[in-house]
Design a protein around this motif. Structure first.
Motif, PDB file in Angstrom:
ATOM      1  N   GLN A  24       0.826  -1.205   0.000  1.00 17.61           N
ATOM      2  CA  GLN A  24       0.000   0.000   0.000  1.00 17.61           C
ATOM      3  C   GLN A  24       0.859   1.254   0.000  1.00 17.61           C
ATOM      4  O   GLN A  24       0.514   2.257  -0.633  1.00 17.61           O
ATOM      5  N   ARG A  25       1.976   1.217   0.688  1.00 12.02           N
ATOM      6  CA  ARG A  25       2.897   2.365   0.656  1.00 12.02           C
ATOM      7  C   ARG A  25       3.404   2.598  -0.765  1.00 12.02           C
ATOM      8  O   ARG A  25       3.528   3.749  -1.205  1.00 12.02           O
ATOM      9  N   LYS A  26       3.691   1.524  -1.474  1.00 14.63           N
ATOM     10  CA  LYS A  26       4.146   1.655  -2.865  1.00 14.63           C
ATOM     11  C   LYS A  26       3.046   2.279  -3.730  1.00 14.63           C
ATOM     12  O   LYS A  26       3.321   3.116  -4.603  1.00 14.63           O
ATOM     13  N   ILE A  27       1.812   1.854  -3.505  1.00 15.92           N
ATOM     14  CA  ILE A  27       0.683   2.417  -4.252  1.00 15.92           C
ATOM     15  C   ILE A  27       0.551   3.908  -3.975  1.00 15.92           C
ATOM     16  O   ILE A  27       0.380   4.717  -4.895  1.00 15.92           O
ATOM     17  N   ILE A  28       0.644   4.288  -2.718  1.00 13.26           N
ATOM     18  CA  ILE A  28       0.494   5.699  -2.343  1.00 13.26           C
ATOM     19  C   ILE A  28       1.612   6.554  -2.919  1.00 13.26           C
ATOM     20  O   ILE A  28       1.407   7.724  -3.254  1.00 13.26           O
ATOM     21  N   ASN A  29       2.791   5.971  -3.093  1.00 12.45           N
ATOM     22  CA  ASN A  29       3.943   6.728  -3.612  1.00 12.45           C
ATOM     23  C   ASN A  29       4.048   6.696  -5.135  1.00 12.45           C
ATOM     24  O   ASN A  29       4.922   7.355  -5.706  1.00 12.45           O
ATOM     25  N   ALA A  30       3.176   5.941  -5.797  1.00  7.70           N
ATOM     26  CA  ALA A  30       3.282   5.764  -7.246  1.00  7.70           C
ATOM     27  C   ALA A  30       2.755   6.972  -8.009  1.00  7.70           C
ATOM     28  O   ALA A  30       1.872   7.696  -7.547  1.00  7.70           O
ATOM     29  N   LYS A  31       3.322   7.157  -9.212  1.00  8.19           N
ATOM     30  CA  LYS A  31       2.878   8.201 -10.128  1.00  8.19           C
ATOM     31  C   LYS A  31       2.509   7.543 -11.454  1.00  8.19           C
ATOM     32  O   LYS A  31       3.361   6.983 -12.133  1.00  8.19           O
ATOM     33  N   VAL A  32       1.235   7.608 -11.790  1.00  9.97           N
ATOM     34  CA  VAL A  32       0.733   6.924 -12.978  1.00  9.97           C
ATOM     35  C   VAL A  32       0.094   7.937 -13.926  1.00  9.97           C
ATOM     36  O   VAL A  32      -0.708   8.781 -13.497  1.00  9.97           O
ATOM     37  N   LEU A  33       0.445   7.843 -15.205  1.00 12.39           N
ATOM     38  CA  LEU A  33      -0.152   8.695 -16.234  1.00 12.39           C
ATOM     39  C   LEU A  33      -1.147   7.884 -17.041  1.00 12.39           C
ATOM     40  O   LEU A  33      -0.798   6.828 -17.598  1.00 12.39           O
ATOM     41  N   ALA A  50      -9.374   4.901  -6.432  1.00 14.85           N
ATOM     42  CA  ALA A  50      -9.925   4.182  -5.288  1.00 14.85           C
ATOM     43  C   ALA A  50      -8.841   3.420  -4.537  1.00 14.85           C
ATOM     44  O   ALA A  50      -8.889   3.319  -3.310  1.00 14.85           O
ATOM     45  N   ALA A  51      -7.857   2.902  -5.276  1.00 15.92           N
ATOM     46  CA  ALA A  51      -6.772   2.139  -4.657  1.00 15.92           C
ATOM     47  C   ALA A  51      -5.795   3.022  -3.907  1.00 15.92           C
ATOM     48  O   ALA A  51      -4.998   2.528  -3.107  1.00 15.92           O
ATOM     49  N   GLY A  52      -5.822   4.331  -4.177  1.00 14.74           N
ATOM     50  CA  GLY A  52      -4.949   5.258  -3.475  1.00 14.74           C
ATOM     51  C   GLY A  52      -3.649   5.572  -4.161  1.00 14.74           C
ATOM     52  O   GLY A  52      -2.690   6.010  -3.504  1.00 14.74           O
ATOM     53  N   VAL A  53      -3.582   5.371  -5.491  1.00 12.57           N
ATOM     54  CA  VAL A  53      -2.372   5.773  -6.220  1.00 12.57           C
ATOM     55  C   VAL A  53      -2.131   7.255  -5.943  1.00 12.57           C
ATOM     56  O   VAL A  53      -3.003   8.094  -6.176  1.00 12.57           O
ATOM     57  N   GLY A  54      -0.935   7.571  -5.461  1.00 16.36           N
ATOM     58  CA  GLY A  54      -0.690   8.910  -4.926  1.00 16.36           C
ATOM     59  C   GLY A  54      -0.820  10.039  -5.916  1.00 16.36           C
ATOM     60  O   GLY A  54      -1.359  11.103  -5.594  1.00 16.36           O
ATOM     61  N   GLU A  89     -10.909  15.218 -13.128  1.00 13.41           N
ATOM     62  CA  GLU A  89     -10.351  15.776 -11.885  1.00 13.41           C
ATOM     63  C   GLU A  89     -11.431  15.878 -10.815  1.00 13.41           C
ATOM     64  O   GLU A  89     -11.183  15.561  -9.642  1.00 13.41           O
ATOM     65  N   ARG A  90     -12.606  16.308 -11.207  1.00 16.74           N
ATOM     66  CA  ARG A  90     -13.705  16.433 -10.250  1.00 16.74           C
ATOM     67  C   ARG A  90     -14.090  15.057  -9.706  1.00 16.74           C
ATOM     68  O   ARG A  90     -14.315  14.901  -8.493  1.00 16.74           O
ATOM     69  N   PHE A  91     -14.142  14.069 -10.583  1.00 16.88           N
ATOM     70  CA  PHE A  91     -14.482  12.718 -10.149  1.00 16.88           C
ATOM     71  C   PHE A  91     -13.474  12.210  -9.119  1.00 16.88           C
ATOM     72  O   PHE A  91     -13.851  11.671  -8.075  1.00 16.88           O
ATOM     73  N   VAL A  92     -12.184  12.380  -9.417  1.00 17.85           N
ATOM     74  CA  VAL A  92     -11.146  11.885  -8.509  1.00 17.85           C
ATOM     75  C   VAL A  92     -11.221  12.589  -7.164  1.00 17.85           C
ATOM     76  O   VAL A  92     -11.131  11.960  -6.101  1.00 17.85           O
ATOM     77  N   SER A  93     -11.400  13.902  -7.181  1.00 16.26           N
ATOM     78  CA  SER A  93     -11.425  14.656  -5.929  1.00 16.26           C
ATOM     79  C   SER A  93     -12.607  14.246  -5.059  1.00 16.26           C
ATOM     80  O   SER A  93     -12.515  14.241  -3.826  1.00 16.26           O
ATOM     81  N   GLU A  94     -13.724  13.880  -5.686  1.00 19.15           N
ATOM     82  CA  GLU A  94     -14.900  13.468  -4.922  1.00 19.15           C
ATOM     83  C   GLU A  94     -14.777  12.034  -4.413  1.00 19.15           C
ATOM     84  O   GLU A  94     -15.368  11.678  -3.394  1.00 19.15           O
ATOM     85  N   LEU A  95     -14.004  11.215  -5.130  1.00 15.57           N
ATOM     86  CA  LEU A  95     -13.833   9.822  -4.719  1.00 15.57           C
ATOM     87  C   LEU A  95     -12.755   9.674  -3.650  1.00 15.57           C
ATOM     88  O   LEU A  95     -12.925   8.943  -2.674  1.00 15.57           O
ATOM     89  N   ASN A  96     -11.623  10.362  -3.847  1.00 16.28           N
ATOM     90  CA  ASN A  96     -10.488  10.181  -2.930  1.00 16.28           C
ATOM     91  C   ASN A  96      -9.660  11.458  -2.876  1.00 16.28           C
ATOM     92  O   ASN A  96      -8.835  11.711  -3.755  1.00 16.28           O
ATOM     93  N   HIS A  97      -9.860  12.232  -1.817  1.00 13.85           N
ATOM     94  CA  HIS A  97      -9.155  13.512  -1.704  1.00 13.85           C
ATOM     95  C   HIS A  97      -7.658  13.328  -1.466  1.00 13.85           C
ATOM     96  O   HIS A  97      -6.894  14.285  -1.587  1.00 13.85           O
ATOM     97  N   GLN A  98      -7.235  12.109  -1.132  1.00 14.78           N
ATOM     98  CA  GLN A  98      -5.822  11.869  -0.875  1.00 14.78           C
ATOM     99  C   GLN A  98      -4.997  11.772  -2.162  1.00 14.78           C
ATOM    100  O   GLN A  98      -3.769  11.833  -2.115  1.00 14.78           O
ATOM    101  N   VAL A  99      -5.656  11.591  -3.287  1.00 15.19           N
ATOM    102  CA  VAL A  99      -4.957  11.426  -4.569  1.00 15.19           C
ATOM    103  C   VAL A  99      -4.694  12.788  -5.197  1.00 15.19           C
ATOM    104  O   VAL A  99      -5.599  13.616  -5.314  1.00 15.19           O
TER     105      VAL A  99
END
Length: 236
Positions: A24-33, A50-54, A89-99
């Motif tokens: 999970q730490r790896k997921i949070i630190n990942a950068k995906v395009l 949803a998975a928390g990709v950072g 962007e709006r969808f992501v912010s409403e689903l997971n503010h941590q991303v």
């Protein structure tokens, strides 16, 4: 903004033995395009957020149109006429503010491909044209970036992981794009709405496996036929 214990949000992933806290730490630190916020990009964006990709980069230069809504499920009727990246962007912010979501409202071409792609760890190609697919593939080879590839048409789809841990790339299975006279597309031939949801979800799964160092089907193309309900793999 909701404040919560990250463990509470991601516990169902952390409970998986092969992922755990370290994964999970790896997921949070990942950068995906994600290239394309359409049919394939929608489920990829949804499940990676949803998975928390950072950090999620989303590159698209189109606007949401009414005919997109049968399959591009992160967009809504209120998004019609708006840039897809803004809707995403709006969808992501409403689903997971941590991303952290980075919208790139630009067409990827030879003048900017390296600049855009270089800032991310993993690239997801959900584009809808061969020129972009080959440009993205070649840029990933040059920059040594793993590429998760997908395509859809009608009832059929394809998924592969390219250029990962020394694996082959798009040109090793399809050396050149098809002739302009023989290029099928969703605009003329259509696509069944749930198909990109299936293929995009499979692509998101492969991204998370890359991030967490889980086994991958390298040098293999998966073919999905939802009309005959058949799934095949081709080694290359």
């Amino acid at each position: 903004m909701i404040k919560e214990d990250p463990f509470a949000r991601y516990s169902r992933q952390i409970f998986i033995e092969e992922i755990g806290l370290e994964g999970q730490r790896k997921i949070i630190n990942a950068k995906v395009l994600i290239i394309g916020a359409g049919g394939l990009g929608s489920p990829v964006i949804q499940y990676l957020a949803a998975a928390g990709v950072g950090t999620l980069g989303i590159a698209d230069f189109d606007e949401v149109e009414l005919h997109n809504l049968n399959r591009q499920t992160i967009h809504t009727e209120s998004s019609v006429g708006q840039p897809k990246v803004k809707s995403a962007e709006r969808f992501v912010s409403e689903l997971n503010h941590q991303v952290k979501c980075i919208g790139i409202n630009r067409k990827i071409d030879h003048s900017n491909a390296e600049e855009i792609i270089s800032g991310f760890d993993i690239i997801v190609d959900g584009s809808d044209n061969f020129a972009t697919r080959y440009l993205v593939n070649d840029t990933c080879v040059t920059l040594r970036k793993p590429l998760v590839y997908g395509s859809i048409l009608g009832f059929e789809g394809q998924i592969a992981v390219f250029n990962c841990n020394g694996s082959r790339n798009l040109r090793d299975i399809f050396p050149e794009p098809p002739s302009e006279d023989h290029i099928p597309d969703c605009d003329s031939l259509g696509v069944l709405g749930p198909l990109p949801g299936m293929v995009g979800s499979m692509m998101a799964c492969q991204v998370l496996k890359i991030i967490t160092d889980l086994p991958l089907p390298l040098n293999q193309l998966t073919l999905v036929d939802t009309l005959k309900w058949q799934f095949h793999t081709i080694d290359f």
